[in-house]
Motif scaffolding. Structure first.
Motif, PDB file in Angstrom:
ATOM      1  N   ASN A 179      14.217 -73.485   5.278  1.00 39.74           N
ATOM      2  CA  ASN A 179      14.898 -72.953   4.082  1.00 39.74           C
ATOM      3  C   ASN A 179      15.788 -74.003   3.426  1.00 39.74           C
ATOM      4  OD1 ASN A 179      17.015 -73.001   5.865  1.00 39.74           O
ATOM      5  ND2 ASN A 179      17.532 -70.829   5.674  1.00 39.74           N
ATOM      6  N   PHE A 191      21.416 -65.761  12.881  1.00 42.64           N
ATOM      7  CA  PHE A 191      22.077 -66.878  13.558  1.00 42.64           C
ATOM      8  C   PHE A 191      22.532 -66.523  14.973  1.00 42.64           C
ATOM      9  CE2 PHE A 191      22.705 -67.133   9.034  1.00 42.64           C
ATOM     10  CZ  PHE A 191      22.520 -68.473   8.721  1.00 42.64           C
ATOM     11  N   ASN A 215      27.409 -64.964  12.288  1.00 46.27           N
ATOM     12  CA  ASN A 215      27.914 -65.377  10.975  1.00 46.27           C
ATOM     13  C   ASN A 215      28.059 -64.228   9.987  1.00 46.27           C
ATOM     14  OD1 ASN A 215      27.996 -67.951  11.945  1.00 46.27           O
ATOM     15  ND2 ASN A 215      26.115 -68.616  10.974  1.00 46.27           N
ATOM     16  N   ASN A 272      35.610 -59.726   6.891  1.00 43.75           N
ATOM     17  CA  ASN A 272      36.389 -58.818   6.053  1.00 43.75           C
ATOM     18  C   ASN A 272      35.532 -57.826   5.280  1.00 43.75           C
ATOM     19  OD1 ASN A 272      38.948 -59.627   6.773  1.00 43.75           O
ATOM     20  ND2 ASN A 272      39.073 -61.206   5.207  1.00 43.75           N
ATOM     21  N   ILE A 330      23.954 -60.690  -4.126  1.00 46.11           N
ATOM     22  CA  ILE A 330      23.615 -62.045  -4.567  1.00 46.11           C
ATOM     23  C   ILE A 330      22.349 -62.029  -5.407  1.00 46.11           C
ATOM     24  CG2 ILE A 330      22.744 -64.258  -3.710  1.00 46.11           C
ATOM     25  CD1 ILE A 330      24.753 -63.922  -1.408  1.00 46.11           C
ATOM     26  N   GLY A 356      29.701 -71.594   9.633  1.00 48.33           N
ATOM     27  CA  GLY A 356      28.465 -70.815   9.729  1.00 48.33           C
ATOM     28  C   GLY A 356      28.396 -69.669   8.728  1.00 48.33           C
ATOM     29  N   VAL A 357      29.554 -69.108   8.393  1.00 45.44           N
ATOM     30  CA  VAL A 357      29.571 -67.989   7.454  1.00 45.44           C
ATOM     31  C   VAL A 357      29.178 -68.477   6.055  1.00 45.44           C
ATOM     32  CG1 VAL A 357      31.030 -66.222   6.423  1.00 45.44           C
ATOM     33  CG2 VAL A 357      31.302 -66.795   8.823  1.00 45.44           C
ATOM     34  N   GLU A 398      27.376 -71.090   5.548  1.00 48.76           N
ATOM     35  CA  GLU A 398      25.972 -71.456   5.679  1.00 48.76           C
ATOM     36  C   GLU A 398      25.064 -70.221   5.528  1.00 48.76           C
ATOM     37  OE1 GLU A 398      24.705 -73.425   9.422  1.00 48.76           O
ATOM     38  OE2 GLU A 398      24.819 -75.130   8.042  1.00 48.76           O
ATOM     39  N   ALA A 399      25.496 -69.109   6.105  1.00 46.78           N
ATOM     40  CA  ALA A 399      24.714 -67.872   5.999  1.00 46.78           C
ATOM     41  C   ALA A 399      24.566 -67.491   4.526  1.00 46.78           C
ATOM     42  CB  ALA A 399      25.388 -66.751   6.781  1.00 46.78           C
ATOM     43  N   ALA A 400      25.652 -67.624   3.763  1.00 48.48           N
ATOM     44  CA  ALA A 400      25.601 -67.298   2.337  1.00 48.48           C
ATOM     45  C   ALA A 400      24.673 -68.253   1.590  1.00 48.48           C
ATOM     46  CB  ALA A 400      27.003 -67.332   1.742  1.00 48.48           C
ATOM     47  N   GLU A 401      24.734 -69.538   1.960  1.00 47.79           N
ATOM     48  CA  GLU A 401      23.824 -70.514   1.353  1.00 47.79           C
ATOM     49  C   GLU A 401      22.375 -70.135   1.627  1.00 47.79           C
ATOM     50  OE1 GLU A 401      24.513 -74.945   1.597  1.00 47.79           O
ATOM     51  OE2 GLU A 401      26.119 -74.226   2.889  1.00 47.79           O
ATOM     52  N   ALA A 402      22.115 -69.737   2.879  1.00 45.83           N
ATOM     53  CA  ALA A 402      20.750 -69.383   3.281  1.00 45.83           C
ATOM     54  C   ALA A 402      20.252 -68.160   2.507  1.00 45.83           C
ATOM     55  CB  ALA A 402      20.690 -69.127   4.779  1.00 45.83           C
ATOM     56  N   MET A 403      21.180 -67.303   2.057  1.00 45.98           N
ATOM     57  CA  MET A 403      20.783 -66.112   1.295  1.00 45.98           C
ATOM     58  C   MET A 403      20.543 -66.434  -0.170  1.00 45.98           C
ATOM     59  SD  MET A 403      23.534 -63.339   2.467  1.00 45.98           S
ATOM     60  CE  MET A 403      24.136 -63.401   4.128  1.00 45.98           C
ATOM     61  N   ALA A 436      23.072 -67.775  -2.204  1.00 42.28           N
ATOM     62  CA  ALA A 436      24.296 -67.567  -2.984  1.00 42.28           C
ATOM     63  C   ALA A 436      24.614 -68.814  -3.805  1.00 42.28           C
ATOM     64  CB  ALA A 436      25.462 -67.251  -2.059  1.00 42.28           C
ATOM     65  N   LYS A 443      33.072 -64.596  -3.097  1.00 43.49           N
ATOM     66  CA  LYS A 443      32.715 -63.537  -2.154  1.00 43.49           C
ATOM     67  C   LYS A 443      32.857 -63.948  -0.693  1.00 43.49           C
ATOM     68  CE  LYS A 443      29.457 -61.237  -5.249  1.00 43.49           C
ATOM     69  NZ  LYS A 443      29.372 -59.795  -5.047  1.00 43.49           N
ATOM     70  N   VAL A 444      32.774 -65.250  -0.434  1.00 44.82           N
ATOM     71  CA  VAL A 444      32.901 -65.673   0.960  1.00 44.82           C
ATOM     72  C   VAL A 444      34.269 -66.296   1.222  1.00 44.82           C
ATOM     73  CG1 VAL A 444      31.942 -67.077   2.826  1.00 44.82           C
ATOM     74  CG2 VAL A 444      30.420 -66.001   1.164  1.00 44.82           C
ATOM     75  N   ASN A 490      37.434 -64.158  -0.096  1.00 47.92           N
ATOM     76  CA  ASN A 490      37.492 -62.854   0.564  1.00 47.92           C
ATOM     77  C   ASN A 490      37.748 -62.984   2.066  1.00 47.92           C
ATOM     78  OD1 ASN A 490      37.346 -59.978   0.432  1.00 47.92           O
ATOM     79  ND2 ASN A 490      35.367 -60.120   1.456  1.00 47.92           N
ATOM     80  N   GLU A 491      37.126 -63.976   2.694  1.00 51.39           N
ATOM     81  CA  GLU A 491      37.343 -64.143   4.130  1.00 51.39           C
ATOM     82  C   GLU A 491      38.755 -64.676   4.416  1.00 51.39           C
ATOM     83  OE1 GLU A 491      34.838 -63.563   7.019  1.00 51.39           O
ATOM     84  OE2 GLU A 491      34.853 -62.158   5.367  1.00 51.39           O
ATOM     85  N   ALA A 492      39.305 -65.432   3.459  1.00 46.13           N
ATOM     86  CA  ALA A 492      40.617 -66.048   3.689  1.00 46.13           C
ATOM     87  C   ALA A 492      41.757 -65.227   3.109  1.00 46.13           C
ATOM     88  CB  ALA A 492      40.636 -67.457   3.085  1.00 46.13           C
TER      89      ALA A 492
END
Lengths: 245, 228
Positions: free
Chosen positions: A53, A89, A93, A97, A110, B129-130, B132-137, B139, B147-148, B151-153
């Protein structure tokens, strides 16, 4: 479904020099197949998966997924193509929140789905992984196995043709491992999703893979067929890997 | 000089109530402008500092180096010197160098790099990794930021904002000395220069209470937003 053609990838070593993670590797994975990537640590299996990917960009070669050469795409087109490739993963991951339901909804947001479609699809996917009753929990309130189920539901949500799983069971205990493997197997059987799974656990290969590539030092040593738990391996390395456990 | 009794202090303070109220409003104005600018400009600067680090989404050694150097430069100035050196800029921007709005200029100037560093550090705590997960989707960078990352911070960002607010409450007292007004200024003018110890003590107590309230509210909000 997936064709890797003469892929090369090297990384700069922190202490200087280069490390060849993947050397001139070609691989074809058929639609609807559960395909394993196995090998010892550092064999290049995770890198190979991440090349599919384009989380890692190859230094040379083509990555063809569903007839499209991903390496030739502009950033916007690549993002679209990635929506067709779910990923699971080792460390889950998940977004800490966001609730379980909102995590599964994330890839759909997305992709620009409507609110109503998202709601319906999230419910469907949570049902597939058996977590309907956890929709409003946060990841911190879940066990490792449940977190991975959320990861799988999230990967499945945008109806991808392929799911890439990077050591999906390595952070889990043996019993949970089996339930996660069953879940992936079920998704493959019900929806025909191609699954590529990286693992160093041989029972994972035996229990769900149709075929597996054995990797060593960045090269594919052998592609083995796995049928009814029987592995037909010729190379020394494949035998030692697959018949040890 | 008359010895201070509790009753005389109370009478004195109540006669000053309008001035105390005025001082509170000036402090609120200075802080409000400073924090607003810090969020508006320091926030994005912090995000750029984070994203341009090696290994991040927009890794860029030059951008990261130059911005980091500038942030350190402004942060190395003692606040009072920064304030004096910014007098010409303040005059251009506000048309005056006294009053709370004029004092808000150097306050904002100091708050931007301060908040940028706080934001950068908070974002660093998000697991790679979080993202990276968004990149893989698939985003987009903007989706990843909003959104990542943010929001996470969010809980850490509220804590950072709490730290910034309290530090700048203290800075605003310094700004008060050169004509900015505010609670700190009142404490210095009446309490220190005019030997009205009761006013000084009362103003310091007022600041203590405000700091406690800000910290309490910040902690509560941060805890509420934190689902990790």
């Amino acid at each position: 479904m997936i064709h890797l053609q003469n892929i090369r990838k090297r990384f700069r070593r922190p202490e200087g020099g280069w490390f060849d993670a993947v050397r001139d590797t070609s691989l074809s994975i058929a639609p609807g197949e559960v395909f394993g990537l196995i090998g010892f640590s550092g064999a290049g299996k995770s890198t190979l998966l991440r090349l599919i990917n384009l989380l890692e960009r190859p230094d040379a070669g083509a990555v063809i997924v569903d007839g499209q050469d991903l390496t030739s795409l502009a950033p916007r087109e690549l993002r679209r193509a990635r929506q067709n490739l779910g990923m699971v993963f080792q460390q889950f991951n998940l977004l800490a929140n966001r609730t379980v339901a909102d995590n599964v909804a994330f890839p759909l947001e997305i992709a620009g789905w409507s609110r109503a479609d998202i709601e319906q699809r999230v419910a469907e996917c949570l049902e597939v992984v058996g977590l309907q009753d956890r929709a409003n929990h946060y990841p911190a309130q879940l066990s490792g196995g449940q977190k991975q189920r959320v990861g799988i539901a999230r990967a499945l949500a945008p109806r991808p043709k392929v799911i890439l799983a990077d050591e999906p069971t390595s952070a889990l205990d043996p019993k949970t491992t089996q339930s996660i493997l069953d879940c992936l197997k079920d998704i493959n059987a019900r929806f025909g999703v191609t699954v590529v799974i990286v693992t160093h656990e041989m029972h994972v290969v035996r229990s769900i893979c149709h075929r597996a590539a054995v990797l060593d030092a960045g090269e594919v040593v052998e592609v083995v067929d796995v049928a009814e738990g029987q592995v037909d391996a010729r190379s020394e390395l494949a035998r030692s890997l697959l018949e040890a456990a | 000089m008359e010895p201070i009794t509790f009753a005389s202090a109370l009478a004195n303070l109540s006669s000053m109530a309008p001035e105390i109220w005025q001082a509170c409003r000036e402090t609120a104005l200075m802080l409000g402008i400073g924090l607003f600018t810090a969020i508006l400009l320091g926030g994005p600067l912090g995000i750029i500092l984070y994203l341009s680090q090696p290994g991040q989404l927009f890794a860029n050694r030059v951008v990261n180096g130059v911005l980091g150097w500038l942030v350190n430069l402004v942060r190395s100035f003692p606040f009072i010197i920064l304030m004096v050196s910014l007098v010409p800029l303040t005059r251009v921007l506000v048309g005056s160098t006294i009053g709370p709005i004029a004092a808000a200029v150097p306050l904002s100037f100091a708050a931007i790099p301060y908040f940028a560093r706080l934001v950068e550090q908070t974002l660093r705590e998000i697991p790679r990794g979080v993202v990276e997960a968004a990149e893989a989707m698939g985003a987009s960078p903007l989706q990843i930021i909003v959104k990542v990352l943010l929001n996470e911070a969010r809980s850490g960002l509220i804590s950072s904002l709490t730290i910034l607010t309290i530090s700048f409450l203290s800075y605003s007292a310094v700004a008060g000395v050169v004509g900015g007004g505010g609670i700190g200024d009142l404490a210095i003018r009446y309490g220190y220069y005019r030997f009205q110890t009761d006013v000084m003590v009362a103003m310091v107590l007022l600041l203590v209470v405000i700091v406690q309230i800000i910290q309490f509210a910040g902690n509560r909000l941060a805890a509420h937003l934190d689902k990790r």
